[in-house]
Scaffold this motif. Sequence first.
Motif, PDB file in Angstrom:
ATOM      1  N   THR A 170      10.230  83.633  83.679  1.00  0.00           N
ATOM      2  CA  THR A 170      10.381  84.908  84.049  1.00  0.00           C
ATOM      3  C   THR A 170      10.045  85.696  82.518  1.00  0.00           C
ATOM      4  O   THR A 170       9.822  86.862  82.789  1.00  0.00           O
ATOM      5  N   LEU A 171      10.260  85.245  81.515  1.00  0.00           N
ATOM      6  CA  LEU A 171       9.998  85.952  80.380  1.00  0.00           C
ATOM      7  C   LEU A 171       8.509  85.696  79.842  1.00  0.00           C
ATOM      8  O   LEU A 171       7.890  86.287  78.874  1.00  0.00           O
ATOM      9  N   GLY A 172       7.625  84.874  80.617  1.00  0.00           N
ATOM     10  CA  GLY A 172       6.288  84.620  80.516  1.00  0.00           C
ATOM     11  C   GLY A 172       6.031  83.801  79.043  1.00  0.00           C
ATOM     12  O   GLY A 172       5.156  83.823  78.634  1.00  0.00           O
ATOM     13  N   LYS A 173       6.864  82.989  79.051  1.00  0.00           N
ATOM     14  CA  LYS A 173       6.796  82.183  77.445  1.00  0.00           C
ATOM     15  C   LYS A 173       6.815  80.505  77.863  1.00  0.00           C
ATOM     16  O   LYS A 173       7.443  80.160  78.809  1.00  0.00           O
ATOM     17  N   ALA A 174       6.390  79.874  76.840  1.00  0.00           N
ATOM     18  CA  ALA A 174       6.463  78.286  76.951  1.00  0.00           C
ATOM     19  C   ALA A 174       7.816  77.928  76.386  1.00  0.00           C
ATOM     20  O   ALA A 174       8.249  78.831  75.261  1.00  0.00           O
ATOM     21  N   TYR A 175       8.426  76.783  76.582  1.00  0.00           N
ATOM     22  CA  TYR A 175       9.525  76.403  75.842  1.00  0.00           C
ATOM     23  C   TYR A 175       9.528  75.232  75.571  1.00  0.00           C
ATOM     24  O   TYR A 175       8.939  74.219  75.924  1.00  0.00           O
ATOM     25  N   LYS A 176      10.478  74.620  74.692  1.00  0.00           N
ATOM     26  CA  LYS A 176      10.849  73.382  74.393  1.00  0.00           C
ATOM     27  C   LYS A 176      12.420  73.082  74.074  1.00  0.00           C
ATOM     28  O   LYS A 176      12.959  74.114  73.607  1.00  0.00           O
ATOM     29  N   ILE A 177      12.888  71.926  74.416  1.00  0.00           N
ATOM     30  CA  ILE A 177      14.329  71.833  74.189  1.00  0.00           C
ATOM     31  C   ILE A 177      14.460  71.322  72.786  1.00  0.00           C
ATOM     32  O   ILE A 177      13.972  70.540  72.223  1.00  0.00           O
ATOM     33  N   LYS A 178      15.655  72.070  72.416  1.00  0.00           N
ATOM     34  CA  LYS A 178      16.277  72.030  70.934  1.00  0.00           C
ATOM     35  C   LYS A 178      17.339  71.148  70.827  1.00  0.00           C
ATOM     36  O   LYS A 178      17.296  70.084  69.962  1.00  0.00           O
ATOM     37  N   ARG A 179      18.209  71.150  71.758  1.00  0.00           N
ATOM     38  CA  ARG A 179      19.359  70.511  71.665  1.00  0.00           C
ATOM     39  C   ARG A 179      19.957  70.150  73.039  1.00  0.00           C
ATOM     40  O   ARG A 179      19.770  70.963  74.051  1.00  0.00           O
ATOM     41  N   LEU A 180      20.574  68.982  73.202  1.00  0.00           N
ATOM     42  CA  LEU A 180      21.011  68.709  74.772  1.00  0.00           C
ATOM     43  C   LEU A 180      22.289  67.766  74.448  1.00  0.00           C
ATOM     44  O   LEU A 180      22.286  66.803  73.780  1.00  0.00           O
ATOM     45  N   SER A 181      23.333  68.153  75.112  1.00  0.00           N
ATOM     46  CA  SER A 181      24.519  67.195  75.110  1.00  0.00           C
ATOM     47  C   SER A 181      24.896  67.063  76.472  1.00  0.00           C
ATOM     48  O   SER A 181      24.921  67.923  77.456  1.00  0.00           O
ATOM     49  N   ILE A 182      25.496  66.009  76.867  1.00  0.00           N
ATOM     50  CA  ILE A 182      26.287  65.625  78.348  1.00  0.00           C
ATOM     51  C   ILE A 182      27.448  64.927  78.253  1.00  0.00           C
ATOM     52  O   ILE A 182      28.062  64.272  77.271  1.00  0.00           O
ATOM     53  N   ALA A 183      28.178  65.815  79.103  1.00  0.00           N
ATOM     54  CA  ALA A 183      29.709  65.409  79.147  1.00  0.00           C
ATOM     55  C   ALA A 183      30.240  65.115  80.290  1.00  0.00           C
ATOM     56  O   ALA A 183      29.980  65.638  81.329  1.00  0.00           O
ATOM     57  N   GLN A 184      30.724  63.952  80.662  1.00  0.00           N
ATOM     58  CA  GLN A 184      31.343  63.554  81.814  1.00  0.00           C
ATOM     59  C   GLN A 184      32.776  63.607  81.920  1.00  0.00           C
ATOM     60  O   GLN A 184      33.563  63.531  80.872  1.00  0.00           O
ATOM     61  N   GLU A 185      33.279  64.315  83.292  1.00  0.00           N
ATOM     62  CA  GLU A 185      34.607  64.496  83.248  1.00  0.00           C
ATOM     63  C   GLU A 185      35.317  63.348  83.706  1.00  0.00           C
ATOM     64  O   GLU A 185      35.001  62.887  84.840  1.00  0.00           O
ATOM     65  N   ASN A 186      36.246  62.516  83.060  1.00  0.00           N
ATOM     66  CA  ASN A 186      36.988  61.563  83.358  1.00  0.00           C
ATOM     67  C   ASN A 186      38.385  61.974  83.533  1.00  0.00           C
ATOM     68  O   ASN A 186      39.172  61.988  82.448  1.00  0.00           O
ATOM     69  N   MET A 187      38.848  62.101  84.774  1.00  0.00           N
ATOM     70  CA  MET A 187      40.190  62.629  84.931  1.00  0.00           C
ATOM     71  C   MET A 187      40.972  61.500  85.590  1.00  0.00           C
ATOM     72  O   MET A 187      40.528  60.997  86.682  1.00  0.00           O
ATOM     73  N   ALA A 188      42.074  61.058  85.013  1.00  0.00           N
ATOM     74  CA  ALA A 188      42.933  60.072  85.789  1.00  0.00           C
ATOM     75  C   ALA A 188      43.470  60.711  86.915  1.00  0.00           C
ATOM     76  O   ALA A 188      44.088  61.799  87.002  1.00  0.00           O
ATOM     77  N   PRO A 189      43.338  59.991  87.924  1.00  0.00           N
ATOM     78  CA  PRO A 189      44.301  60.475  89.284  1.00  0.00           C
ATOM     79  C   PRO A 189      45.671  60.434  89.347  1.00  0.00           C
ATOM     80  O   PRO A 189      46.354  59.544  88.539  1.00  0.00           O
ATOM     81  N   PRO A 190      46.519  61.636  89.838  1.00  0.00           N
ATOM     82  CA  PRO A 190      47.816  61.630  89.683  1.00  0.00           C
ATOM     83  C   PRO A 190      48.303  60.719  90.625  1.00  0.00           C
ATOM     84  O   PRO A 190      47.755  60.390  91.662  1.00  0.00           O
ATOM     85  N   LEU A 191      49.455  60.228  90.158  1.00  0.00           N
ATOM     86  CA  LEU A 191      50.132  59.193  91.272  1.00  0.00           C
ATOM     87  C   LEU A 191      50.850  60.483  92.372  1.00  0.00           C
ATOM     88  O   LEU A 191      51.358  61.510  91.998  1.00  0.00           O
ATOM     89  N   LEU A 192      50.531  59.952  93.645  1.00  0.00           N
ATOM     90  CA  LEU A 192      51.118  60.834  94.662  1.00  0.00           C
ATOM     91  C   LEU A 192      52.924  60.554  94.761  1.00  0.00           C
ATOM     92  O   LEU A 192      53.296  59.990  95.676  1.00  0.00           O
ATOM     93  N   ARG A 193      53.517  61.112  94.020  1.00  0.00           N
ATOM     94  CA  ARG A 193      55.038  61.072  94.019  1.00  0.00           C
ATOM     95  C   ARG A 193      55.499  61.662  95.213  1.00  0.00           C
ATOM     96  O   ARG A 193      56.569  61.096  95.632  1.00  0.00           O
ATOM     97  N   GLY A 194      55.101  62.879  95.668  1.00  0.00           N
ATOM     98  CA  GLY A 194      55.653  63.348  96.913  1.00  0.00           C
ATOM     99  C   GLY A 194      55.692  62.263  98.053  1.00  0.00           C
ATOM    100  O   GLY A 194      56.311  62.078  99.034  1.00  0.00           O
ATOM    101  N   VAL A 195      54.151  61.760  98.250  1.00  0.00           N
ATOM    102  CA  VAL A 195      54.085  60.945  99.423  1.00  0.00           C
ATOM    103  C   VAL A 195      54.937  59.759  99.262  1.00  0.00           C
ATOM    104  O   VAL A 195      55.675  58.975 100.217  1.00  0.00           O
ATOM    105  N   ALA A 196      55.147  59.245  97.814  1.00  0.00           N
ATOM    106  CA  ALA A 196      55.904  57.987  97.591  1.00  0.00           C
ATOM    107  C   ALA A 196      57.299  58.066  97.959  1.00  0.00           C
ATOM    108  O   ALA A 196      58.194  57.357  98.662  1.00  0.00           O
TER     109      ALA A 196
END
Length: 228
Positions: A170-196
């Motif tokens: 869109t800007l009509g320019k070349a680019y290069k990646i300077k920095r990159l970080s990857i984050a994974q979402e690890n959420m513990a599943p809740p116990l289904l207390r209402g069902v229990a």
Amino acid sequence: MITRLARYAPLCVALACAWLPTARAGTVVELSASASRPAANDRFHAQLYLEASAADAAEVAHRLNRELGEALRIARQARNVTVRSGNQQAYPVFNREQKIESWRMRGELLLEAGDPAALSAAVTALQQQRLALSGIGQQPAPATRKQAEEGATEDAIRAFEMRAGQIAKTLGKAYKIKRLSIAQENMAPPLLRGVAMAMEAKARAPMPLEAGESQVSVSVHGEIELAD
């Protein structure tokens, strides 16, 4: 003469470098992208507990440990089910004069299985031994989650590259990646207390368990530099 000039050669080189024009940094753009992939919930968990009361703390501990030991013995007979002890808590019961009149103790058993029918049968057998069900849940096994994370990571990186390319185009320019970080979402599943709790009200029949899916998400954050 040549030897004398050689002594000052490093200084001359340093001064010459200082006179050279420094490369200008291009425009830096921060951006992010994310992706998700489904992972089958192929591991099932159940949490059961047992409570006991007695006037003496040692007596209530002895009684609870005896009953939990019997429950462990029964649970270990279940095929394809892993069982382990959970938390144990003891607390006093006070009378109106705020004096200890008895002791109450609670112990937990934690069950895990890849077969929902096996877990359901083990829970039913333990409920017949006076144990109560406090929660049940499901989640992807580690190998299943890892496979989904790897796929989601590839998708997120491609999405990041696509966004970076769109911005540069869109800007009509070349680019290069300077920095990159990857984050994974690890959420513990809740116990289904209402069902229990609803299952507790039934007549100790084997509970129906059906595996669903969990969304495993990965986010990519970074910076790109646009060439001026």
